[in-house]
Write an enzyme that holds these catalytic residues in place. Structure first.
Site, short mmCIF file in Angstrom:
data_model
loop_
_atom_site.label_atom_id
_atom_site.label_comp_id
_atom_site.label_asym_id
_atom_site.label_seq_id
_atom_site.Cartn_x
_atom_site.Cartn_y
_atom_site.Cartn_z
N GLU A 57 0.81 -1.22 0.00
CA GLU A 57 0.00 0.00 0.00
C GLU A 57 0.84 1.26 0.00
O GLU A 57 0.47 2.26 -0.60
CB GLU A 57 -0.93 0.02 1.22
CG GLU A 57 -2.02 -1.03 1.20
CD GLU A 57 -3.12 -0.73 0.21
OE1 GLU A 57 -3.23 0.40 -0.28
OE2 GLU A 57 -3.91 -1.66 -0.07
N ASP A 66 -7.36 6.78 -4.18
CA ASP A 66 -6.69 5.55 -4.57
C ASP A 66 -6.88 5.30 -6.06
O ASP A 66 -7.44 6.12 -6.78
CB ASP A 66 -7.17 4.38 -3.71
CG ASP A 66 -8.62 3.98 -3.95
OD1 ASP A 66 -9.25 4.49 -4.90
OD2 ASP A 66 -9.13 3.16 -3.17
#
Length: 187
Positions: A57, A66
């Protein structure tokens, strides 16, 4: 919750004890995933799983979108309301405690008379600095000068003449009264 997820995944994917009991982790081929059983507990799984997630991540210390366009923060933490993201009350409390600690440190460094004030008046400066930042509070030069001199009535009056009081009138009125009286206000 993450711990429960990793535990469930571990139970689903783990080989039967007879498949790995005779192998030590040092005997597993380098290209094979490490599969330990028995001495490998859920805490180990949680720790290794978290490290893997961190690597995948990455850490972003502000809200960002994102790859799918959803608001995210930290190590991929979904906070987008559209996807039912957010934080728990406990997480909000933790963040608040952390933020107020930072504000207190800034006040001790930047407001030399802060420690001479009673707790309710200190709390007024904490509240204002929390809302506006220490730099925003420091723009209240006349108010701070009046507070330092102990002229709390004039300081409270001056607080109420500010743009801050126009933007957040209820909060400003409560904080001004607390500055004036030196007594905790309950709203």
């Amino acid at each position: 919750m993450l711990s429960q997820l990793f535990t469930a995944l571990y139970r689903m994917k783990s080989p039967k004890p007879s498949q790995t009991d005779s192998l030590k982790s040092s005997e597993l081929p380098a290209s094979s995933p490490v599969q330990l059983h028995g001495s490998f507990d859920s805490q180990d799984l949680l720790t290794l799983g978290i490290e893997q997630i961190k690597r995948h991540e990455g850490l972003v210390l502000h809200a960002y979108k994102d790859s799918l366009g959803y608001l995210t923060i930290g190590y991929g933490r979904l906070i987008d309301k559209a996807k039912h993201g957010g934080i728990s009350e406990a997480e909000a409390e933790y963040l608040l405690q952390n933020d107020v600690s930072i504000v207190l440190s800034a006040l001790h460094r930047n407001i030399m008379f802060f420690d001479r004030l009673c707790a309710p008046r200190q709390a007024v400066l904490v509240n204002m600095a929390f809302q506006m930042g220490i730099n925003g509070l420091q723009k209240f030069k006349k108010t701070l000068s009046l507070v330092e001199m102990g002229d709390y009535d004039s300081a409270a009056d001056n607080m109420m003449k500010s743009l801050w009081a126009k933007q957040t009138p209820n909060r400003a009125a409560e904080m001004a009264e607390q500055m004036r009286s030196g007594q905790w206000q309950s709203g």
